[in-house]
Motif scaffolding. Structure first.
Motif, PDB file in Angstrom:
ATOM      1  N   ALA A  85       7.739  43.485   2.375  1.00  0.00           N
ATOM      2  CA  ALA A  85       6.993  42.335   1.826  1.00  0.00           C
ATOM      3  C   ALA A  85       6.288  42.655   0.454  1.00  0.00           C
ATOM      4  O   ALA A  85       6.226  41.850  -0.347  1.00  0.00           O
ATOM      5  N   GLU A  86       6.159  43.910   0.009  1.00  0.00           N
ATOM      6  CA  GLU A  86       5.850  44.263  -1.305  1.00  0.00           C
ATOM      7  C   GLU A  86       6.921  43.754  -2.376  1.00  0.00           C
ATOM      8  O   GLU A  86       6.522  43.380  -3.453  1.00  0.00           O
ATOM      9  N   SER A  87       7.987  44.162  -2.109  1.00  0.00           N
ATOM     10  CA  SER A  87       9.150  43.857  -2.988  1.00  0.00           C
ATOM     11  C   SER A  87       9.148  42.425  -3.096  1.00  0.00           C
ATOM     12  O   SER A  87       9.524  41.887  -4.381  1.00  0.00           O
ATOM     13  N   HIS A  88       9.062  41.613  -2.136  1.00  0.00           N
ATOM     14  CA  HIS A  88       9.232  40.097  -2.317  1.00  0.00           C
ATOM     15  C   HIS A  88       7.833  39.512  -2.884  1.00  0.00           C
ATOM     16  O   HIS A  88       8.222  38.690  -3.715  1.00  0.00           O
ATOM     17  N   GLU A 112      19.468  39.294  -4.238  1.00  0.00           N
ATOM     18  CA  GLU A 112      18.618  40.250  -4.234  1.00  0.00           C
ATOM     19  C   GLU A 112      17.536  40.227  -3.185  1.00  0.00           C
ATOM     20  O   GLU A 112      17.073  41.311  -2.689  1.00  0.00           O
ATOM     21  N   LEU A 113      17.204  39.015  -2.869  1.00  0.00           N
ATOM     22  CA  LEU A 113      16.111  39.112  -1.478  1.00  0.00           C
ATOM     23  C   LEU A 113      16.656  39.467  -0.428  1.00  0.00           C
ATOM     24  O   LEU A 113      16.104  40.198   0.350  1.00  0.00           O
ATOM     25  N   VAL A 114      17.979  39.299  -0.102  1.00  0.00           N
ATOM     26  CA  VAL A 114      18.598  39.636   1.050  1.00  0.00           C
ATOM     27  C   VAL A 114      18.894  41.160   1.180  1.00  0.00           C
ATOM     28  O   VAL A 114      18.687  41.942   2.024  1.00  0.00           O
ATOM     29  N   ARG A 115      19.241  41.860  -0.074  1.00  0.00           N
ATOM     30  CA  ARG A 115      19.181  43.156  -0.203  1.00  0.00           C
ATOM     31  C   ARG A 115      17.925  43.767   0.046  1.00  0.00           C
ATOM     32  O   ARG A 115      17.956  44.825   0.633  1.00  0.00           O
ATOM     33  N   ASN A 116      17.003  43.325  -0.401  1.00  0.00           N
ATOM     34  CA  ASN A 116      15.692  43.934  -0.210  1.00  0.00           C
ATOM     35  C   ASN A 116      15.101  43.934   1.288  1.00  0.00           C
ATOM     36  O   ASN A 116      14.724  44.891   1.737  1.00  0.00           O
ATOM     37  N   VAL A 117      15.723  42.916   2.034  1.00  0.00           N
ATOM     38  CA  VAL A 117      15.458  42.726   3.674  1.00  0.00           C
ATOM     39  C   VAL A 117      16.292  44.030   4.240  1.00  0.00           C
ATOM     40  O   VAL A 117      15.700  44.926   5.027  1.00  0.00           O
ATOM     41  N   CYS A 118      17.511  44.132   3.752  1.00  0.00           N
ATOM     42  CA  CYS A 118      18.378  45.150   4.487  1.00  0.00           C
ATOM     43  C   CYS A 118      18.087  46.378   4.070  1.00  0.00           C
ATOM     44  O   CYS A 118      18.082  47.251   5.036  1.00  0.00           O
TER      45      CYS A 118
END
Length: 293
Positions: A108-111, A96-102
């Motif tokens: 930063a807000e999603s993290h 999930e975190l990698v998908r948010n980055v890509c």
């Protein structure tokens, strides 16, 4: 069987047991299965496909289930566990975190949303009016280890293990370290955080991360023994005690004793305190009101 909009209620909505009302409720969502019986709410993580990772949706669901109906006097304790298997929780959902980055260019807000809701869950546990118990059978890693450390009581099986391996992946376990260093000796916590090494259930008990370690087939029995003991106490007295224990952790020793003295005096004014003393003197079981006055 009566089906309501939120629960499956078996054998009626309430069963009278003297002064105590026992409810048997069950609800299943995508990430957790929640049951409530005899005052014990059991929240079981059941997202085995992700090793019970603490995704954003899993975290939101856990916050809801911990805080739900928390002021109902019939609720006496909460148990956080997982379905039988090798993993209690593997921590945050890295995909999930990698998908948010890509997809969002390191948004930063999603993290921030993920870590803020995780912190909200940990606060919900400490602020719950009833004891929250972790029942661990398997691996509790990173934020999964944080979840265990945040609970009031933790019981694990001998085959369980605990780790904070974030540094191995370039993400130091900063938030998992918060309850870790408040439960364990600092050097034991630093050992886990800096090396990423796992510790066994026995080692977790020896350094104070868990309250008790039991044989692999005795976890349910031990949790029931704990929740049965809590059920015999006044909910209001346990609530006032839990609230003060967390409050005094941040105080210096002198202030803590001053506040503790005030809390004991206030406690003695409560109806259940007087009932408890009177029942002891009269050699009978107390008849708790579970009221805060």
């Amino acid at each position: 069987m009566i089906v309501t909009s939120r629960f499956v209620v078996k054998n009626g909505s309430a069963v009278s047991q003297g002064k105590y009302i026992a409810r048997t409720l069950s609800t299943e969502k995508k990430y957790v299965k929640t049951t409530e019986k005899n005052g014990v709410r059991t929240i079981s993580l059941c997202d085995s496909s992700s090793r019970n990772s603490l995704s954003l949706e899993m975290l939101k669901t856990l916050v809801t289930e911990v805080k739900k109906d928390e002021n109902n006097k019939d609720l006496r304790s909460i148990v956080l566990t997982s379905e039988p298997g090798k993993v209690f929780s593997a921590g945050h959902n890295l995909k999930e975190l990698v998908r948010n980055v890509c997809e969002m260019g390191a948004n930063a807000e999603s993290h921030k949303d993920v870590f803020e809701i995780c912190s909200e869950l940990m606060r919900a546990i400490s602020q719950s009016p009833v004891p929250v118990i972790a029942a661990v059978d398997g691996l509790a890693a990173a934020a999964g280890c944080q979840l265990v450390a945040a609970c009031d009581i933790a019981v694990c099986t001998e085959r369980s293990s605990f780790s904070t391996p974030g540094a191995n992946l370039g993400i130091f376990c900063s938030t998992p370290g918060i309850p870790l260093v408040r439960n364990m000796p600092r050097k034991s916590a630093m050992y886990m955080l800096f090396t990423g090494f796992s510790i066994s259930g026995k080692e977790a008990y020896e350094c104070g991360l868990v309250s008790k370690v039991v044989a692999n087939d005795k976890l349910e029995e031990e949790v029931r023994r704990i929740t049965d003991a809590i059920n015999t106490k006044s909910r209001s007295v346990v609530h006032i005690g839990k609230t003060f224990l967390y409050e005094q952790m941040t105080l210096d020793i002198s202030t803590a004793y001053t506040r503790g003295t005030e809390k004991m005096v206030d406690n003695l004014k409560m109806r259940d305190a007087q009932e408890g003393i009177q029942s002891f003197l009269e050699k009978r079981k107390p008849n708790w009101s579970h009221e805060n006055n």
